[in-house]
Motif scaffolding. Structure first.
Motif, PDB file in Angstrom:
ATOM      1  N   PHE A   1       0.832  -1.210   0.000  1.00 10.17           N
ATOM      2  CA  PHE A   1       0.000   0.000   0.000  1.00 10.17           C
ATOM      3  C   PHE A   1       0.863   1.256   0.000  1.00 10.17           C
ATOM      4  O   PHE A   1       0.629   2.201  -0.763  1.00 10.17           O
ATOM      5  CB  PHE A   1      -0.925  -0.016   1.222  1.00 10.17           C
ATOM      6  N   ALA A   2       1.891   1.273   0.846  1.00 10.88           N
ATOM      7  CA  ALA A   2       2.764   2.446   0.929  1.00 10.88           C
ATOM      8  C   ALA A   2       3.471   2.697  -0.404  1.00 10.88           C
ATOM      9  O   ALA A   2       3.628   3.852  -0.831  1.00 10.88           O
ATOM     10  CB  ALA A   2       3.784   2.256   2.052  1.00 10.88           C
ATOM     11  N   GLY A   3       3.902   1.624  -1.075  1.00 12.89           N
ATOM     12  CA  GLY A   3       4.534   1.780  -2.377  1.00 12.89           C
ATOM     13  C   GLY A   3       3.579   2.366  -3.409  1.00 12.89           C
ATOM     14  O   GLY A   3       3.950   3.229  -4.208  1.00 12.89           O
ATOM     15  N   TRP A   4       2.321   1.891  -3.390  1.00 13.60           N
ATOM     16  CA  TRP A   4       1.310   2.449  -4.294  1.00 13.60           C
ATOM     17  C   TRP A   4       1.084   3.925  -4.016  1.00 13.60           C
ATOM     18  O   TRP A   4       0.982   4.743  -4.936  1.00 13.60           O
ATOM     19  CB  TRP A   4      -0.003   1.672  -4.124  1.00 13.60           C
ATOM     20  N   CYS A   5       1.024   4.260  -2.735  1.00 12.92           N
ATOM     21  CA  CYS A   5       0.756   5.647  -2.346  1.00 12.92           C
ATOM     22  C   CYS A   5       1.880   6.578  -2.808  1.00 12.92           C
ATOM     23  O   CYS A   5       1.634   7.724  -3.208  1.00 12.92           O
ATOM     24  CB  CYS A   5       0.600   5.724  -0.831  1.00 12.92           C
TER      25      CYS A   5
END
Length: 478
Positions: A249-253
């Motif tokens: 999720f953090a990478g997508w964000c």
């Protein structure tokens, strides 16, 4: 008090439901009395009677709720496909009523049959004191959590469950559910059955493969539980899996401007919110008068990773981070029992898992190990179950063990690469431990695999329809 659907009378003619074999002179298993479901007439509903305690087949009984979606191509019908729902606590009846759990190809060739497992909804539901069921003890050591208080709560909750539910409380384990599933097979008049299981339902499916391997036509374990793990391995691998999904999720964000936190350090944002939760100053957005505790925060974030729904998770975290400063609220004390029952099937987990947490020091040491593998989320919501089950006064009737499967047909294991609940490593381990099993990995995100893509659905359908295992080992992320 015990549920009204527990019966002491012995029902003649159910030998095939209660034992693995019957004498030649025993009466035949009665046909199921299917009727249109009251909720939706296009589905059929009925019940089948099973023992509360399979070791005492002549003892008290319960009525197991069943549902059927009849094959739409009756001329080419293969047989019954039994769906074992997850949870613990998910209603298989409700899943089928919701429609289209399976592809049109499977709905055409199979009677899709599911159930409310024992203790769930229509099948003698577990009922516990409503006030205790709605309460969660303090599970966070740095917030003053105490293991002895959690154990006091577990004792009080368990006693209330016994009072409202009756003797079924001692017989909720996956082995009993597996025997229930075979009772369903026998009542359907099938020599063999195809089984689809998801998440916690894979516990009963694996037990079925151990107990009744020759009664399986085909079996899929989707997002599988690894029941060979001890309590520590269970909670730590789940925490690690949730952290892995959070990192995705953090990478997508960081990549996507559509993320509400695109211009911020997601880990730092969560750390700040978590610190406010520990201090008691974070408010529940839905109930501003109620504080949001650290375990509630971690659980809410993890559940957003199930689908996954990254955009909503980012919105949630931004809203929490932007809350105005607030006064600290005192923790809610354990309530007095209300004397009123409420459904609470989550306690089923204590029948299948053991957690060795003998004292405060060992509990805090395990908390630190959780934090080490999940430095942002700190823990998985399994931590609550492990903590409460460690003080559960009813012994686990199906403790963890390595599976012993022989003479079963090849079993298909489906796993998501980034699953926040049933880690990919669990699927790897179960496949290695199960003779003849093959694993198909979905190289994407979320919990449950069957419906993820044309690749995953097609592979499972080909296996169920033609008993053809997929040649590929991976399906790309959709």
């Amino acid at each position: 008090m015990a549920s009204r659907i527990l019966h002491a009378a012995v029902t003649a003619g159910l030998c095939a439901l209660f034992a693995t074999a019957c004498s030649p002179t025993a009466p035949a298993t009665p046909r199921l009395d299917w009727k249109a479901c009251p909720e939706k007439a296009e589905f059929d509903c009925t019940t089948v009677q099973v023992p509360v305690d399979w070791a005492k087949p002549a003892g008290p009984k319960l009525d197991l709720a069943l549902i059927r979606h009849r094959a739409t191509d009756a001329e080419h019908r293969i047989g019954a496909l039994l769906s074992l729902p997850g949870g613990p606590g998910t209603s298989g009846v409700d899943e089928i009523l919701a429609g289209h759990k399976f592809s049109p190809a499977l709905e055409a060739r199979f009677d899709i049959v599911s159930l409310d497992p024992r203790g769930v909804k229509r099948s003698n539901p577990i009922r516990c004191d409503a006030a205790l069921a709605a309460y969660q003890p303090n599970l966070v050591p740095e917030q003053g959590g105490r293991l002895d208080e959690i154990r006091d709560y577990a004792q009080a909750l368990a006693q209330s469950c016994r009072d409202f539910t009756g003797p079924l409380m001692e017989h909720l384990d996956a082995v009993s559910v597996a025997k229930d599933a075979d009772a369903v097979r026998a009542a359907l008049g099938a020599d063999k059955v195809s089984i689809y299981s998801r998440s916690y339902g894979t516990m009963a499916a694996q037990e079925y493969a151990e107990l009744f391997p020759k009664r399986i036509r085909a079996m899929v374990l989707d997002s599988v539980d690894d029941h060979s793990l001890d309590g520590r391995g269970f909670v730590e691998t789940q925490a690690s899996a949730a952290q892995d999904s959070f990192e995705e999720f953090a990478g997508w964000c960081a990549r996507e401007t559509a993320c509400a936190l695109h211009d911020r350090d997601v880990h730092a944002v969560f750390d700040g919110i978590y610190s406010r939760a520990v201090a008691g100053t974070l408010r529940d957005p839905q109930k501003p008068e109620k504080r949001l505790d650290p375990s509630d925060l971690s659980t809410a974030a993890t559940k957003r990773l199930f689908h996954p729904d990254w955009a909503k998770l980012a919105d949630d975290l931004r809203g929490l981070a932007d809350q105005p400063p607030a006064e600290a609220l005192a923790p809610t004390p354990m309530p007095r029992p209300s004397g009123q029952p409420a459904p609470w099937p989550g306690v089923i987990a204590c029948s299948d898992w053991q957690f060795d947490l003998p004292d405060q020091a060992s509990w805090e040491a395990e908390w630190r190990r959780q934090n080490a593998v999940a430095p942002t989320l700190r823990a998985h919501f399994a931590w609550a179950g492990g903590s409460i089950c460690s003080g559960w006064p009813i012994a686990a009737t199906n403790p963890p063990h390595r599976p012993n499967v022989a003479d079963a047909p090849p079993i298909l294991v489906l796993s998501s690469r980034h699953d926040p609940s049933t880690p990919h490593e669990w699927a790897v381990q179960v496949t290695a431990q199960t003779s003849g099993a093959k694993m198909l990995t979905y190289d994407g995100w979320g919990h449950s695999v069957y419906e993820r893509s044309a690749c995953t659905t097609g592979a499972a359908d080909a296996y169920f329809l033609g008993l053809t295992m997929p040649t590929a080992t991976n399906c790309p992320a959709a």
